[in-house]
Motif scaffolding. Sequence first.
Motif, PDB file in Angstrom:
ATOM      1  N   ILE A 182      41.051  29.435  28.840  1.00 33.36           N
ATOM      2  CA  ILE A 182      40.655  30.152  27.626  1.00 33.36           C
ATOM      3  C   ILE A 182      39.145  30.219  27.609  1.00 33.36           C
ATOM      4  CG2 ILE A 182      40.690  30.118  25.104  1.00 33.36           C
ATOM      5  CD1 ILE A 182      43.458  28.898  25.273  1.00 33.36           C
ATOM      6  N   ARG A 183      38.622  31.408  27.788  1.00 33.11           N
ATOM      7  CA  ARG A 183      37.172  31.597  27.760  1.00 33.11           C
ATOM      8  C   ARG A 183      36.879  32.617  26.675  1.00 33.11           C
ATOM      9  NH1 ARG A 183      34.709  29.125  32.135  1.00 33.11           N
ATOM     10  NH2 ARG A 183      35.708  29.300  34.185  1.00 33.11           N
ATOM     11  N   LEU A 184      35.978  32.261  25.776  1.00 32.64           N
ATOM     12  CA  LEU A 184      35.720  33.147  24.638  1.00 32.64           C
ATOM     13  C   LEU A 184      34.361  33.806  24.784  1.00 32.64           C
ATOM     14  CD1 LEU A 184      37.089  30.766  21.845  1.00 32.64           C
ATOM     15  CD2 LEU A 184      38.320  32.429  23.250  1.00 32.64           C
TER      16      LEU A 184
ATOM     17  N   ASP B 110      32.446  30.790  45.796  1.00 30.49           N
ATOM     18  CA  ASP B 110      31.142  30.448  45.242  1.00 30.49           C
ATOM     19  C   ASP B 110      31.002  31.218  43.926  1.00 30.49           C
ATOM     20  OD1 ASP B 110      30.983  32.970  46.250  1.00 30.49           O
ATOM     21  OD2 ASP B 110      29.058  32.700  47.262  1.00 30.49           O
ATOM     22  N   GLU B 111      29.992  30.930  43.152  1.00 30.48           N
ATOM     23  CA  GLU B 111      29.761  31.688  41.908  1.00 30.48           C
ATOM     24  C   GLU B 111      28.410  32.359  42.012  1.00 30.48           C
ATOM     25  OE1 GLU B 111      30.828  33.525  39.824  1.00 30.48           O
ATOM     26  OE2 GLU B 111      31.605  32.348  38.143  1.00 30.48           O
ATOM     27  N   PHE B 112      28.374  33.661  41.778  1.00 32.94           N
ATOM     28  CA  PHE B 112      27.137  34.443  41.912  1.00 32.94           C
ATOM     29  C   PHE B 112      27.370  35.774  41.206  1.00 32.94           C
ATOM     30  CE2 PHE B 112      28.043  37.689  45.249  1.00 32.94           C
ATOM     31  CZ  PHE B 112      29.351  37.336  45.500  1.00 32.94           C
TER      32      PHE B 112
ATOM     33  N   GLY C 160      35.763  40.904  35.867  1.00 34.71           N
ATOM     34  CA  GLY C 160      35.974  39.686  36.647  1.00 34.71           C
ATOM     35  C   GLY C 160      36.786  38.610  35.960  1.00 34.71           C
ATOM     36  N   HIS C 161      37.318  38.905  34.789  1.00 39.33           N
ATOM     37  CA  HIS C 161      37.991  37.829  34.049  1.00 39.33           C
ATOM     38  C   HIS C 161      39.328  38.260  33.469  1.00 39.33           C
ATOM     39  CE1 HIS C 161      34.195  35.817  34.459  1.00 39.33           C
ATOM     40  NE2 HIS C 161      33.598  36.854  33.897  1.00 39.33           N
ATOM     41  N   SER C 162      39.988  39.203  34.133  1.00 35.51           N
ATOM     42  CA  SER C 162      41.157  39.793  33.471  1.00 35.51           C
ATOM     43  C   SER C 162      42.486  39.547  34.148  1.00 35.51           C
ATOM     44  CB  SER C 162      40.955  41.298  33.292  1.00 35.51           C
ATOM     45  OG  SER C 162      39.743  41.527  32.602  1.00 35.51           O
TER      46      SER C 162
END
Length: 435
Positions: A60-62, A279-281, A374-376
């Motif tokens: 859960i990211r708001l 990785d995160e970028f 990127g979050h769906s």
Amino acid sequence: ISSRATTKVIVVGGGGTMGSSTALHLTRAGYTPSNITVLDVYPIPSAQSAGYDLNKIMGIRLRNRPDLQLSLEALDMWTNDPLFKPFFHKVGMIDCSSSDDGIANLKRKYQSLIDANIGLEKTNWLLETGEILEKVPAFTKDQVQGWKGLFCGDGGWLAAAKAINAIGHFLKYKGVNFGFGKSGTFKQPLFAADGSTVNGIETIDGTKYYADKVVIAAGAWTSTLIDLEDQCVSKAWVFAHIQLTPEEVKKYKNIPVVYDGEYGFFFEPNEHGVIKVCDEFPGFSRFKQHQPYGASSPKMISVPRSHAKHPTDTYPDASEETIRKAVARFLPQFKDKVLFNRSMCWCTDTADANLLICEHPKWKNLILATGDSGHSFKLLPNIGKHVVELIEGALPSELADAWAWRPGGDALKSRRGAPAKDLSDMPGWRHDAKI
Ligand code: FSA
């Protein structure tokens, strides 16, 4: 609604996340399966969809207004809907950090969960270093020195491609129509005599499909098909796999997904002992001159290039370094293991990271469903329900306003730390097959 049974709908990109979900919800809402046509370049689950993946994060990211409602709906369906349940691995998700900024961010995120005021503190809480170690016993004390965490007990991972595949089986069983390959690849919309009402699409082999509503849910490819006026910038993210031995697997089975915004994330091994590491970028764009339908001349568009079509492509040399860095942080004992299946996965960002789900402002009955930002993927079970609401003119205004056609803003940066770098400046990813 009586017209559901007779309304014909085409879903372009129906082999991917938003498209398959739309086709599913059409059938569930009572649309006649033989009136639904799913088109895609690849058969469902489309090999070039971002959802064609071992696993995706559930959590859960708001970030935006609609996120709470959407995550809760998704959580309910991943947990209870018989079609989706088998693909939800509710092992939890830990957001970690050891930097001051990162830890402050975790606290902010935690506070926003509390502020939602629906009891999320029952399943989400902050973790001290020792508690992280308890959740992931494979970590060592030295390794997690100074780490803090935010645990999401409603989270975990989703067996992504398998879940889309299950929708595909359901749609086939129901008798939905499919077109793949050249007869599934969008060329242009078709218009009624008024010149502005869409009544179908033509595919690149010249096939013409007619319908009352056309949904373009082509993910990162949408901006190459229809001029979106720079509202979406498609970007690649990268991943690699590492192989564990059965002995190694035991230590990592059932651990939460571990994410650190400054490094990346990884998942427990799958049934074959494979761990995916990212990785995160801020992503990689691939700008070139391209003329989507509706643009009066070619313009600079970030055009995805899929691993499915170019299986020898990997990722930039720079990504090898940052993925190695993530491995060293999370899985130091595996730092010398071979990285394989190294590839890029294409998403598309909007400026504000809200979805773009709306009717085209000029072309009636052409519906866009893209802008995943990127979050769906986690919305696979429920997003199609809202596309169907839009088709029926019944999308609640909280969602319709957030997802409206809205040129302006900076989708190249979106809400990330920096604008995407372009793949043309990143050596190493293109490995064309030797002839
Ligand atoms: O919980 C989440 O929304 C996971 S997003 C995963 C990810 O790979 C990002 O880390 C990346 O920045 C991009 O947005 C694609 O998705």
